[in-house]
Design a protein around this motif. Sequence first.
Motif, PDB file in Angstrom:
ATOM      1  N   GLU A 284       0.817  -1.207   0.000  1.00 35.66           N
ATOM      2  CA  GLU A 284       0.000   0.000   0.000  1.00 35.66           C
ATOM      3  C   GLU A 284       0.857   1.267   0.000  1.00 35.66           C
ATOM      4  OE1 GLU A 284      -2.445  -0.718   3.405  1.00 35.66           O
ATOM      5  OE2 GLU A 284      -3.456  -2.427   2.475  1.00 35.66           O
ATOM      6  N   ALA A 285       1.938   1.245   0.779  1.00 29.80           N
ATOM      7  CA  ALA A 285       2.826   2.410   0.818  1.00 29.80           C
ATOM      8  C   ALA A 285       3.491   2.632  -0.533  1.00 29.80           C
ATOM      9  CB  ALA A 285       3.882   2.224   1.907  1.00 29.80           C
ATOM     10  N   PHE A 286       3.865   1.552  -1.212  1.00 26.00           N
ATOM     11  CA  PHE A 286       4.492   1.680  -2.522  1.00 26.00           C
ATOM     12  C   PHE A 286       3.510   2.252  -3.541  1.00 26.00           C
ATOM     13  CE2 PHE A 286       6.976  -0.536  -6.116  1.00 26.00           C
ATOM     14  CZ  PHE A 286       7.880   0.516  -6.189  1.00 26.00           C
ATOM     15  N   ALA A 287       2.247   1.833  -3.443  1.00 24.93           N
ATOM     16  CA  ALA A 287       1.216   2.399  -4.320  1.00 24.93           C
ATOM     17  C   ALA A 287       1.060   3.895  -4.048  1.00 24.93           C
ATOM     18  CB  ALA A 287      -0.115   1.680  -4.111  1.00 24.93           C
ATOM     19  N   ILE A 312       6.428  -0.218  15.569  1.00 23.07           N
ATOM     20  CA  ILE A 312       6.378   1.185  15.147  1.00 23.07           C
ATOM     21  C   ILE A 312       7.605   1.522  14.299  1.00 23.07           C
ATOM     22  CG2 ILE A 312       6.460   3.567  15.970  1.00 23.07           C
ATOM     23  CD1 ILE A 312       4.886   2.558  18.454  1.00 23.07           C
ATOM     24  N   ARG A 313       8.758   1.017  14.733  1.00 21.15           N
ATOM     25  CA  ARG A 313       9.988   1.266  13.976  1.00 21.15           C
ATOM     26  C   ARG A 313       9.913   0.605  12.597  1.00 21.15           C
ATOM     27  NH1 ARG A 313      16.134  -0.707  15.630  1.00 21.15           N
ATOM     28  NH2 ARG A 313      17.187   0.201  13.820  1.00 21.15           N
ATOM     29  N   ILE A 314       9.398  -0.615  12.542  1.00 21.99           N
ATOM     30  CA  ILE A 314       9.261  -1.312  11.253  1.00 21.99           C
ATOM     31  C   ILE A 314       8.335  -0.525  10.333  1.00 21.99           C
ATOM     32  CG2 ILE A 314       8.333  -3.367  10.135  1.00 21.99           C
ATOM     33  CD1 ILE A 314       9.282  -4.986  12.556  1.00 21.99           C
ATOM     34  N   ALA A 315       7.218  -0.051  10.875  1.00 22.62           N
ATOM     35  CA  ALA A 315       6.256   0.709  10.063  1.00 22.62           C
ATOM     36  C   ALA A 315       6.906   1.959   9.482  1.00 22.62           C
ATOM     37  CB  ALA A 315       5.046   1.088  10.920  1.00 22.62           C
ATOM     38  N   ARG A 316       7.657   2.653  10.296  1.00 26.89           N
ATOM     39  CA  ARG A 316       8.351   3.853   9.810  1.00 26.89           C
ATOM     40  C   ARG A 316       9.368   3.487   8.729  1.00 26.89           C
ATOM     41  NH1 ARG A 316       9.990   5.501  14.410  1.00 26.89           N
ATOM     42  NH2 ARG A 316      12.038   4.510  14.367  1.00 26.89           N
ATOM     43  N   ASN A 317      10.052   2.383   8.943  1.00 25.99           N
ATOM     44  CA  ASN A 317      11.095   1.988   7.999  1.00 25.99           C
ATOM     45  C   ASN A 317      10.534   1.511   6.659  1.00 25.99           C
ATOM     46  OD1 ASN A 317      13.131   2.666   9.732  1.00 25.99           O
ATOM     47  ND2 ASN A 317      13.500   0.591  10.461  1.00 25.99           N
ATOM     48  N   VAL A 318       9.267   1.077   6.643  1.00 25.95           N
ATOM     49  CA  VAL A 318       8.647   0.701   5.367  1.00 25.95           C
ATOM     50  C   VAL A 318       8.723   1.880   4.400  1.00 25.95           C
ATOM     51  CG1 VAL A 318       6.456   0.198   4.223  1.00 25.95           C
ATOM     52  CG2 VAL A 318       7.116  -1.096   6.250  1.00 25.95           C
ATOM     53  N   SER A 319       8.308   3.045   4.871  1.00 27.87           N
ATOM     54  CA  SER A 319       8.355   4.234   4.018  1.00 27.87           C
ATOM     55  C   SER A 319       9.785   4.659   3.722  1.00 27.87           C
ATOM     56  CB  SER A 319       7.601   5.391   4.683  1.00 27.87           C
ATOM     57  OG  SER A 319       6.228   5.127   4.777  1.00 27.87           O
ATOM     58  N   LEU A 320      10.650   4.593   4.723  1.00 28.25           N
ATOM     59  CA  LEU A 320      12.035   5.025   4.527  1.00 28.25           C
ATOM     60  C   LEU A 320      12.759   4.162   3.503  1.00 28.25           C
ATOM     61  CD1 LEU A 320      13.029   5.824   8.221  1.00 28.25           C
ATOM     62  CD2 LEU A 320      12.612   7.456   6.372  1.00 28.25           C
ATOM     63  N   VAL A 321      12.547   2.851   3.593  1.00 30.67           N
ATOM     64  CA  VAL A 321      13.196   1.944   2.640  1.00 30.67           C
ATOM     65  C   VAL A 321      12.677   2.194   1.223  1.00 30.67           C
ATOM     66  CG1 VAL A 321      13.395  -0.468   1.931  1.00 30.67           C
ATOM     67  CG2 VAL A 321      13.759   0.149   4.323  1.00 30.67           C
ATOM     68  N   LEU A 322      11.356   2.366   1.095  1.00 26.22           N
ATOM     69  CA  LEU A 322      10.783   2.634  -0.228  1.00 26.22           C
ATOM     70  C   LEU A 322      11.342   3.934  -0.810  1.00 26.22           C
ATOM     71  CD1 LEU A 322       7.041   1.673   0.332  1.00 26.22           C
ATOM     72  CD2 LEU A 322       8.709   0.450  -1.069  1.00 26.22           C
ATOM     73  N   LYS A 323      11.447   4.956   0.021  1.00 26.09           N
ATOM     74  CA  LYS A 323      11.981   6.240  -0.431  1.00 26.09           C
ATOM     75  C   LYS A 323      13.430   6.121  -0.889  1.00 26.09           C
ATOM     76  CE  LYS A 323      11.587   9.676   2.461  1.00 26.09           C
ATOM     77  NZ  LYS A 323      11.374  10.921   1.703  1.00 26.09           N
ATOM     78  N   GLU A 325      15.384   3.294  -1.439  1.00 29.36           N
ATOM     79  CA  GLU A 325      15.888   2.191  -2.252  1.00 29.36           C
ATOM     80  C   GLU A 325      15.126   1.969  -3.558  1.00 29.36           C
ATOM     81  OE1 GLU A 325      16.657  -1.376  -0.090  1.00 29.36           O
ATOM     82  OE2 GLU A 325      17.586  -0.335   1.601  1.00 29.36           O
ATOM     83  N   SER A 326      13.940   2.535  -3.685  1.00 25.05           N
ATOM     84  CA  SER A 326      13.203   2.348  -4.942  1.00 25.05           C
ATOM     85  C   SER A 326      13.527   3.438  -5.958  1.00 25.05           C
ATOM     86  CB  SER A 326      11.698   2.354  -4.673  1.00 25.05           C
ATOM     87  OG  SER A 326      11.259   3.666  -4.350  1.00 25.05           O
ATOM     88  N   TYR A 327      13.985   4.589  -5.467  1.00 28.82           N
ATOM     89  CA  TYR A 327      14.279   5.759  -6.307  1.00 28.82           C
ATOM     90  C   TYR A 327      13.046   6.310  -7.008  1.00 28.82           C
ATOM     91  CZ  TYR A 327      19.164   4.578  -5.514  1.00 28.82           C
ATOM     92  OH  TYR A 327      20.375   4.319  -4.916  1.00 28.82           O
ATOM     93  N   VAL A 328      11.870   5.834  -6.623  1.00 32.18           N
ATOM     94  CA  VAL A 328      10.642   6.346  -7.245  1.00 32.18           C
ATOM     95  C   VAL A 328      10.459   7.825  -6.923  1.00 32.18           C
ATOM     96  CG1 VAL A 328       8.123   6.189  -7.233  1.00 32.18           C
ATOM     97  CG2 VAL A 328       9.495   4.115  -7.298  1.00 32.18           C
ATOM     98  N   GLU A 329      10.923   8.233  -5.755  1.00 31.91           N
ATOM     99  CA  GLU A 329      10.770   9.620  -5.341  1.00 31.91           C
ATOM    100  C   GLU A 329      11.499  10.577  -6.288  1.00 31.91           C
ATOM    101  OE1 GLU A 329      10.813  11.910  -1.046  1.00 31.91           O
ATOM    102  OE2 GLU A 329      12.469  10.568  -1.541  1.00 31.91           O
TER     103      GLU A 329
END
Length: 564
Positions: A284-287, A312-323, A325-329
């Motif tokens: 969902e975060a990636f979408a 909570i840390r894992i949830a935060r890191n989901v967005s951080l990793v996507l930002k 490592e995906s380079y979509v940003e």
Amino acid sequence: MSIQMKNIQFPSASYDEWKEQAVKALKGKPFESLFTKTIEGVTLEPLYTEEMLADKLGDYLEKQISTIRSLKDSDGFKVAQQVYGENASQFFTLLQESIERGNDCITIDSRVPFHWDEDNLSRLANCLKENSFKIYIENENDPILGVFDKINEPSVKGFIVSSEPTDLDTFNNVRTIAINTVPYHHEGATAIEELAISLALASKYAEQAGGFEHVISKAFVNFAIDTQFFSEIAKLRAFKVLWKAFSKAFNVDRLAAVPILAETSLRSYTKADPYVNLLRAGNEAFAGLIGGADYFTVHPHDCLTKPTGKSIRIARNVSLVLKEESYVENVLDASGGSYFIETLTAEYVEKAWELFLDIEKAGGIDAYSQSGKLQTKLDNLFQSRLKAVETRKHSLIGTNIYANPADDVLAETNPQFAQIKRLAITFEQLRVNYKKTEPKIAILTYGKLKDFKPRADFVEGFLATVGVVPEKSGEITSLDAAKEWLERADYGYVIIAAKDEDAKLLVPSLLEHKPENLLVDVAGKFKDEREIWLSNGLNGFIFAGQNIVEKLTEVHESLKGVQQ
């Protein structure tokens, strides 16, 4: 070799050529079986081509893409991690930790397990002066709003999420008109309803404010992002197109982007096997990232019960990793130009605008709600979703398929999310009920392993959804052995798993010898034999496409009656 590769050209294939090969691969099934009708009423095609997109959108395609790319409020994807805490001390410790570890936007639900007294409001004020924020409030009298009496810097930036606009006009950078579609999402709304409602809410707030200019400066939209990956990308993109059309209706000369806030949907979250929620959250975060959300909140995988520091840390890191490592940003409108996404975006724009006009003709969102039309629509949609899950037409991994029978449903409930209408609730309730009664259940497997294994595995997975691990008889290869096993079996419920021709010989004979209080089902439909078998004492059938909840609820009630 590299030069040769550059010179190689692959022949292009037309849609008709592809279709011809697809029809051959279907081996007699109709080509139309490849088309999928979604809950939004959109028909998804098996293949999208440049020609199809040009035929559908024509010159409008360029306008659609340029609108989406121009209406991005921020230059990135900001992490809006919600802060939790069992007491004020823990809350502020975790708040500071979240900022130090990558939280861009402090997110707070005012319904915390402590009081917003003067000391806590002062501590919060110091944090909000330095950081952007998103605060959920219950109403304009919410105690947490007292924090703004302690902030003397009108430049603070944030968002107030509430059911009605909040009066904080002295803080120019605090957006207080929440076009919040999340409650409707959790009631069952599809992307179409969410988009239409977002415009209807904006229309309502513009009328209340006496003009659209105030809405432009103070509004933001808040979406929940579900597991339908491409649908959610298209939803966020479609909103921008709709917002431009909506703004034109108010004769806005200079179109301004409205911030898009989004969060993971809790509609598909589960209490049993909560770690699957991690997969849902990542999807969902990636979408949300690809779709162009400006701020995103990932709810921890155990937020339905009690979030921990780790979750909570894992949830935060989901967005951080996507930002990171995906380079979509780093890409503006990453899905732009996709034949499928552009077509779906246009479909959503068309259908949502049509529904919005219907709402306006009914007198606006309040009148439409009061008439009962909206709630009826949402109830029907939720029931359709629920039925799709209970019949496995829609997979809810770890719940209705690939369930782990060892999982427990935790009794603890986070009061912040206690009222969410989730699709897994009926399965969770059944799992709790079966654990209380602990019925003895077995599968009578008749024939050789290769003959009964497919159906035995299906039955085992069927029962796993309610936490039951059945015993299995092993290979039984004769009718007499099957009768003997059934007569001495110490079970309340037995399911017969055999191939069709074996079952047709076995079942009638076993029904003559089964113990009186024993419930016996057979795996398969057996339409021709159904009535006579039921009249001779068979309890029923287990088969693909069946409503799992209805079936296993009936079985549980029967077993409970026998045990009593």
